[in-house]
Design a protein around this motif. Structure first.
Motif, mmCIF file in Angstrom:
data_model
loop_
_atom_site.group_PDB
_atom_site.id
_atom_site.type_symbol
_atom_site.label_atom_id
_atom_site.label_comp_id
_atom_site.label_asym_id
_atom_site.label_seq_id
_atom_site.Cartn_x
_atom_site.Cartn_y
_atom_site.Cartn_z
ATOM 1 N N GLU A 72 0.834 -1.199 0.000
ATOM 2 C CA GLU A 72 0.000 0.000 0.000
ATOM 3 C C GLU A 72 0.873 1.255 0.000
ATOM 4 O O GLU A 72 0.359 2.361 -0.166
ATOM 5 C CB GLU A 72 -0.942 -0.012 1.200
ATOM 6 C CG GLU A 72 -1.994 -1.103 1.087
ATOM 7 C CD GLU A 72 -2.980 -1.090 2.236
ATOM 8 O OE1 GLU A 72 -3.409 0.015 2.655
ATOM 9 O OE2 GLU A 72 -3.324 -2.185 2.711
ATOM 10 N N THR B 50 -1.110 2.598 -6.362
ATOM 11 C CA THR B 50 -1.626 2.237 -7.678
ATOM 12 C C THR B 50 -2.169 0.826 -7.584
ATOM 13 O O THR B 50 -1.701 0.033 -6.765
ATOM 14 C CB THR B 50 -0.539 2.332 -8.773
ATOM 15 O OG1 THR B 50 -1.119 2.016 -10.045
ATOM 16 C CG2 THR B 50 0.629 1.400 -8.511
ATOM 17 N N LYS B 51 -3.136 0.497 -8.403
ATOM 18 C CA LYS B 51 -3.702 -0.858 -8.408
ATOM 19 C C LYS B 51 -3.050 -1.720 -9.486
ATOM 20 O O LYS B 51 -3.588 -2.731 -9.895
ATOM 21 C CB LYS B 51 -5.217 -0.788 -8.609
ATOM 22 C CG LYS B 51 -5.913 -0.147 -7.429
ATOM 23 C CD LYS B 51 -7.406 -0.175 -7.575
ATOM 24 C CE LYS B 51 -8.033 0.410 -6.322
ATOM 25 N NZ LYS B 51 -9.434 0.092 -6.211
ATOM 26 N N PHE C 245 -3.674 -7.182 -11.411
ATOM 27 C CA PHE C 245 -4.026 -5.832 -10.979
ATOM 28 C C PHE C 245 -5.170 -5.918 -9.970
ATOM 29 O O PHE C 245 -5.700 -6.982 -9.698
ATOM 30 C CB PHE C 245 -4.467 -4.977 -12.191
ATOM 31 C CG PHE C 245 -5.807 -5.364 -12.739
ATOM 32 C CD1 PHE C 245 -6.934 -4.618 -12.415
ATOM 33 C CD2 PHE C 245 -5.975 -6.477 -13.558
ATOM 34 C CE1 PHE C 245 -8.189 -4.980 -12.908
ATOM 35 C CE2 PHE C 245 -7.215 -6.839 -14.046
ATOM 36 C CZ PHE C 245 -8.327 -6.086 -13.718
ATOM 37 N N GLY C 246 -5.536 -4.771 -9.426
ATOM 38 C CA GLY C 246 -6.755 -4.689 -8.648
ATOM 39 C C GLY C 246 -6.614 -4.751 -7.142
ATOM 40 O O GLY C 246 -7.620 -4.807 -6.437
ATOM 41 N N LEU C 247 -5.395 -4.712 -6.627
ATOM 42 C CA LEU C 247 -5.201 -4.684 -5.176
ATOM 43 C C LEU C 247 -4.924 -3.247 -4.741
ATOM 44 O O LEU C 247 -4.554 -2.409 -5.562
ATOM 45 C CB LEU C 247 -4.059 -5.624 -4.780
ATOM 46 C CG LEU C 247 -4.434 -7.102 -4.873
ATOM 47 C CD1 LEU C 247 -3.206 -7.992 -4.868
ATOM 48 C CD2 LEU C 247 -5.388 -7.478 -3.743
ATOM 49 N N PRO C 248 -5.085 -2.917 -3.457
ATOM 50 C CA PRO C 248 -4.928 -1.526 -3.018
ATOM 51 C C PRO C 248 -3.469 -1.089 -2.858
ATOM 52 O O PRO C 248 -3.084 -0.492 -1.856
ATOM 53 C CB PRO C 248 -5.670 -1.506 -1.674
ATOM 54 C CG PRO C 248 -5.596 -2.892 -1.175
ATOM 55 C CD PRO C 248 -5.607 -3.775 -2.405
#
Length: 190
Positions: free
Chosen positions: A126, A130-131, A138-141
């Motif tokens: 974190e 960027t995701k 992709f797609g994680l915080p």
């Protein structure tokens, strides 16, 4: 020192500068589980919403994967049967399950996430807002720094902040245009 500068930069972003204004790159080592002695290096250049993932020392526009998270699309250029194909389609999100396990990768605190009933493990930080992630992940915080699947391991070795320029991250543009489904059908025919 680089990590401190990188974190300071992202700290400044949180005080009013748009996250879209940053650019960075991450160097990944890709190891095939079946051939562990064979390693390929790939470079991910990214900002808050777009990225391009390509072989580190490639001049040709093949084996390139571009993602635009803002409009949920990707463009990939792949060489097949002597021709370059430009595959353009919608991103398919992963159903990530964030775990409590943590570890440090390339100097960043990372959290574990799994998808596809535990078949895919990703470690993300974190600390980089960027995701994005390598290849089609992709797609994680936060930036994905490591991916482990039954066939390969993708591990980040180095992250660098890039000079802020007006230049945008661009999708590959040359090749025979097809959708993912059309490309998959071509591969099955061969």
């Amino acid at each position: 020192m680089k990590k401190i500068a990188f974190l300071l930069f992202f700290g400044i972003l949180s005080f009013g500068v748009h996250a879209q204004d940053f650019r960075a790159s991450a160097l990944y080592a890709v190891k095939n589980i079946a051939q562990p002695e064979s390693t390929s290096n790939y470079l991910l250049t990214f900002d808050a919403t777009t990225s391009i993932y390509q072989p580190e020392k490639s001049i040709a526009q093949e084996n390139v994967y571009y993602k635009n998270i803002a409009n949920s699309s990707f463009v990939a250029s792949k060489k097949w049967n002597g021709k370059i194909y430009l595959i353009s389609d919608a991103l398919i999100p992963f159903d990530w399950k964030i775990q409590s396990e943590t570890k440090v990768i390339a100097g960043y605190n990372c959290t574990k996430a799994t998808a596809q009933n535990g078949q895919i493990t990703a470690w993300f930080t974190e600390g980089i807002p960027t995701k994005q992630g390598p290849a089609d992940y992709f797609g994680l915080p936060g930036l994905i720094l490591e991916v482990i699947t039954p066939k390969m391991t993708i591990s980040c070795a180095k992250i660098a902040l890039l000079p802020n320029t007006e230049e945008t991250i661009k999708a590959p543009a040359q090749g025979i245009k097809v959708t993912q489904k059309q490309f998959d059908e071509l591969v099955k025919k061969k």
